[in-house]
Design a protein around this motif. Structure first.
Motif, PDB file in Angstrom:
ATOM      1  N   LYS A 187      -8.080  31.336 -35.678  1.00  0.00           N
ATOM      2  CA  LYS A 187      -9.100  30.285 -35.619  1.00  0.00           C
ATOM      3  C   LYS A 187      -9.261  29.953 -34.151  1.00  0.00           C
ATOM      4  O   LYS A 187      -8.341  29.386 -33.538  1.00  0.00           O
ATOM      5  CB  LYS A 187      -8.622  29.029 -36.363  1.00  0.00           C
ATOM      6  CG  LYS A 187      -8.996  28.998 -37.808  1.00  0.00           C
ATOM      7  CD  LYS A 187      -9.040  27.566 -38.339  1.00  0.00           C
ATOM      8  CE  LYS A 187      -7.698  27.130 -38.875  1.00  0.00           C
ATOM      9  NZ  LYS A 187      -7.483  25.705 -38.993  1.00  0.00           N
ATOM     10  N   GLN A 202     -10.456  27.783 -32.306  1.00  0.00           N
ATOM     11  CA  GLN A 202     -10.209  26.449 -31.745  1.00  0.00           C
ATOM     12  C   GLN A 202      -8.722  26.097 -31.613  1.00  0.00           C
ATOM     13  O   GLN A 202      -8.370  25.114 -30.988  1.00  0.00           O
ATOM     14  CB  GLN A 202     -10.971  25.355 -32.527  1.00  0.00           C
ATOM     15  CG  GLN A 202     -10.554  25.158 -33.975  1.00  0.00           C
ATOM     16  CD  GLN A 202     -11.301  26.086 -34.942  1.00  0.00           C
ATOM     17  OE1 GLN A 202     -11.743  27.180 -34.590  1.00  0.00           O
ATOM     18  NE2 GLN A 202     -11.444  25.660 -36.189  1.00  0.00           N
ATOM     19  N   ASP A 203      -7.846  26.898 -32.220  1.00  0.00           N
ATOM     20  CA  ASP A 203      -6.403  26.645 -32.113  1.00  0.00           C
ATOM     21  C   ASP A 203      -5.767  27.306 -30.886  1.00  0.00           C
ATOM     22  O   ASP A 203      -4.560  27.222 -30.700  1.00  0.00           O
ATOM     23  CB  ASP A 203      -5.677  27.174 -33.360  1.00  0.00           C
ATOM     24  CG  ASP A 203      -5.869  26.257 -34.555  1.00  0.00           C
ATOM     25  OD1 ASP A 203      -6.236  25.084 -34.344  1.00  0.00           O
ATOM     26  OD2 ASP A 203      -5.676  26.719 -35.696  1.00  0.00           O
ATOM     27  N   TYR A 204      -6.572  27.992 -30.103  1.00  0.00           N
ATOM     28  CA  TYR A 204      -5.997  28.763 -28.984  1.00  0.00           C
ATOM     29  C   TYR A 204      -6.681  28.432 -27.661  1.00  0.00           C
ATOM     30  O   TYR A 204      -7.847  28.059 -27.637  1.00  0.00           O
ATOM     31  CB  TYR A 204      -6.185  30.273 -29.213  1.00  0.00           C
ATOM     32  CG  TYR A 204      -5.575  30.782 -30.494  1.00  0.00           C
ATOM     33  CD1 TYR A 204      -4.283  31.296 -30.509  1.00  0.00           C
ATOM     34  CD2 TYR A 204      -6.283  30.743 -31.684  1.00  0.00           C
ATOM     35  CE1 TYR A 204      -3.724  31.769 -31.685  1.00  0.00           C
ATOM     36  CE2 TYR A 204      -5.732  31.211 -32.868  1.00  0.00           C
ATOM     37  CZ  TYR A 204      -4.456  31.715 -32.859  1.00  0.00           C
ATOM     38  OH  TYR A 204      -3.906  32.179 -34.017  1.00  0.00           O
ATOM     39  N   ARG A 240      -1.039  28.944 -28.287  1.00  0.00           N
ATOM     40  CA  ARG A 240      -1.352  28.560 -29.664  1.00  0.00           C
ATOM     41  C   ARG A 240      -0.986  27.092 -29.841  1.00  0.00           C
ATOM     42  O   ARG A 240       0.162  26.694 -29.634  1.00  0.00           O
ATOM     43  CB  ARG A 240      -0.542  29.455 -30.619  1.00  0.00           C
ATOM     44  CG  ARG A 240      -0.442  28.959 -32.035  1.00  0.00           C
ATOM     45  CD  ARG A 240      -1.821  29.042 -32.719  1.00  0.00           C
ATOM     46  NE  ARG A 240      -1.715  29.189 -34.152  1.00  0.00           N
ATOM     47  CZ  ARG A 240      -1.712  28.166 -35.019  1.00  0.00           C
ATOM     48  NH1 ARG A 240      -1.754  26.913 -34.597  1.00  0.00           N
ATOM     49  NH2 ARG A 240      -1.669  28.416 -36.297  1.00  0.00           N
ATOM     50  N   ARG A 241      -1.975  26.282 -30.192  1.00  0.00           N
ATOM     51  CA  ARG A 241      -1.741  24.855 -30.394  1.00  0.00           C
ATOM     52  C   ARG A 241      -0.728  24.632 -31.524  1.00  0.00           C
ATOM     53  O   ARG A 241      -0.797  25.288 -32.568  1.00  0.00           O
ATOM     54  CB  ARG A 241      -3.081  24.210 -30.775  1.00  0.00           C
ATOM     55  CG  ARG A 241      -3.016  22.731 -30.935  1.00  0.00           C
ATOM     56  CD  ARG A 241      -3.842  22.194 -32.042  1.00  0.00           C
ATOM     57  NE  ARG A 241      -5.205  22.669 -32.145  1.00  0.00           N
ATOM     58  CZ  ARG A 241      -6.246  21.861 -32.112  1.00  0.00           C
ATOM     59  NH1 ARG A 241      -6.105  20.585 -31.868  1.00  0.00           N
ATOM     60  NH2 ARG A 241      -7.444  22.353 -32.327  1.00  0.00           N
ATOM     61  N   ASP A 251       0.929  22.127 -34.404  1.00  0.00           N
ATOM     62  CA  ASP A 251       0.434  21.048 -35.265  1.00  0.00           C
ATOM     63  C   ASP A 251       0.841  19.658 -34.736  1.00  0.00           C
ATOM     64  O   ASP A 251       2.018  19.390 -34.495  1.00  0.00           O
ATOM     65  CB  ASP A 251       1.033  21.257 -36.665  1.00  0.00           C
ATOM     66  CG  ASP A 251       0.590  20.184 -37.614  1.00  0.00           C
ATOM     67  OD1 ASP A 251      -0.485  20.326 -38.194  1.00  0.00           O
ATOM     68  OD2 ASP A 251       1.328  19.169 -37.748  1.00  0.00           O
ATOM     69  N   SER A 252      -0.172  18.787 -34.589  1.00  0.00           N
ATOM     70  CA  SER A 252       0.069  17.474 -33.961  1.00  0.00           C
ATOM     71  C   SER A 252       1.040  16.608 -34.737  1.00  0.00           C
ATOM     72  O   SER A 252       1.933  15.979 -34.160  1.00  0.00           O
ATOM     73  CB  SER A 252      -1.229  16.681 -33.879  1.00  0.00           C
ATOM     74  OG  SER A 252      -2.017  17.161 -32.884  1.00  0.00           O
ATOM     75  N   PHE A 295      -4.182  21.093 -24.558  1.00  0.00           N
ATOM     76  CA  PHE A 295      -3.236  20.664 -25.609  1.00  0.00           C
ATOM     77  C   PHE A 295      -1.936  20.100 -25.043  1.00  0.00           C
ATOM     78  O   PHE A 295      -0.952  19.967 -25.773  1.00  0.00           O
ATOM     79  CB  PHE A 295      -2.884  21.860 -26.527  1.00  0.00           C
ATOM     80  CG  PHE A 295      -4.071  22.568 -27.139  1.00  0.00           C
ATOM     81  CD1 PHE A 295      -5.110  21.864 -27.724  1.00  0.00           C
ATOM     82  CD2 PHE A 295      -4.131  23.960 -27.148  1.00  0.00           C
ATOM     83  CE1 PHE A 295      -6.200  22.529 -28.290  1.00  0.00           C
ATOM     84  CE2 PHE A 295      -5.212  24.636 -27.712  1.00  0.00           C
ATOM     85  CZ  PHE A 295      -6.253  23.916 -28.284  1.00  0.00           C
TER      86      PHE A 295
END
Ligand code: B12
Length: 231
Positions: free
Chosen positions: A13, A15-17, A43-44, A46-47, A139
């Motif tokens: 995805k 937007q996760d990178y 790689r983001r 999970d918040s 991030f």
């Protein structure tokens, strides 16, 4: 070849990178010097899970850490294969230590010949914080990294980052359960040892990770408390 498009299509995805491209000539250890350029992928993480480890790692963080490691290892392998198929010399570097990395030299230094963070600062993705972590503009430190080295001049370079932007903040220093962080602001001439005591950090990772499961080494408090990257 359109390098940027080639990389992006391997990400699950987009937007996760974050992806960065760096000129690494003269910066790589001898065994990688044949490459000269690097692509780094962040790689983001999970918040909610990263927020949940402010006082120590938990099973959810361990599961996330493993899933993301597998995902990143697969992504670099497939990018490496596609680049090679297009005649570009490429070497994907795993996110974590591999069996090959564990030798006497590593045991004495806790240092590999390759730093994902170096590729990332040269690619302009962020700076090295008082935690010793890469703090990305997108991030914060809430990213895991992998890189692919190539012998193919990369475009799309942001300007390399040359110094820390932590300023007066020292939340990571205050919260480090190993008291391993010294509080020094990084520039490109700062050695890792001037920033933190890696052996004290590893010892605490062993202790805290060990509460989750045998042989697990994990902490992440310095990531969780950093104001950069918090929602
Ligand atoms: C060995 C290792 C450890 C050891 C030693 C710590 C260390 N940082 O070296 C131990 C077990 C203690 C450890 C702990 C942790 N680690 Co660790 N670790 C590694 C590993 C496998 C190798 C690091 C290494 O040998 N570096 C060599 C040294 C000399 O370089 P460096 O410290 O990486 O970076 C320096 C240079 O790059 C230099 N530099 C940067 N830019 C430039 C530019 C120029 C021109 C120059 C000359 C120099 C320069 O400054 C940096 C800081 O001094 C890397 C993966 C990898 N291959 O990079 C992950 C890695 C550094 N770890 C990571 C993480 C997340 C952790 C932990 C949070 C554990 C956890 N997941 O719970 C803790 C946090 C420790 C901390 N505060 O940094 C992430 C960091 C992500 C990020 N946002 O920065 C990495 C990159 C793994 C990954 N794939 O994402 N780790």
């Amino acid at each position: 070849m359109k390098l940027r498009e080639t990389i992006i299509k391997h990400l699950l995805k987009e937007q996760d990178y974050i992806v960065g491209y760096a000129d690494l000539r003269k910066l790589l250890a001898a065994k990688y010097a044949q490459y000269g350029y690097g692509i780094v992928i962040g790689r983001r993480m999970d918040s909610a899970i990263m927020d949940s480890i402010e006082t120590g790692p938990n099973a959810d963080y361990y599961a996330l850490y493993q899933t993301v490691n597998v995902e990143l290892a697969e992504i670099v392998k497939s990018i490496e294969a596609e680049l090679r198929g297009n005649g570009i010399k490429a070497a994907g570097i795993a996110p974590s230590l591999t069996a090959l990395d564990r030798n006497e030299r590593f045991d004495h230094t806790l240092s590999l010949d390759f730093s994902h963070k170096l590729v990332a600062t040269r690619a302009g993705l962020g700076w090295i914080g008082k935690s010793g972590l890469l703090i990305t503009y997108e991030f914060g430190p809430r990213v895991r990294l992998v890189s692919v080295l190539v012998d193919y001049p990369v475009d799309y370079c942001r300007k390399p980052v040359l110094k820390s932007e932590c300023q007066d903040c020292d939340l990571c220093v205050q919260h480090c359960p190993a008291n391993a962080l010294i509080g020094k602001e990084w520039t490109i001439t700062t050695r890792r040892e001037e920033i933190f005591d890696v052996f004290a950090c590893r010892e605490k990772c062993r202790e805290l990770g060990g509460r989750i499961g045998k042989g697990i080494r994990l902490c992440g408090i310095c990531i969780s408390v950093c104001p950069f990257g918090k929602a």
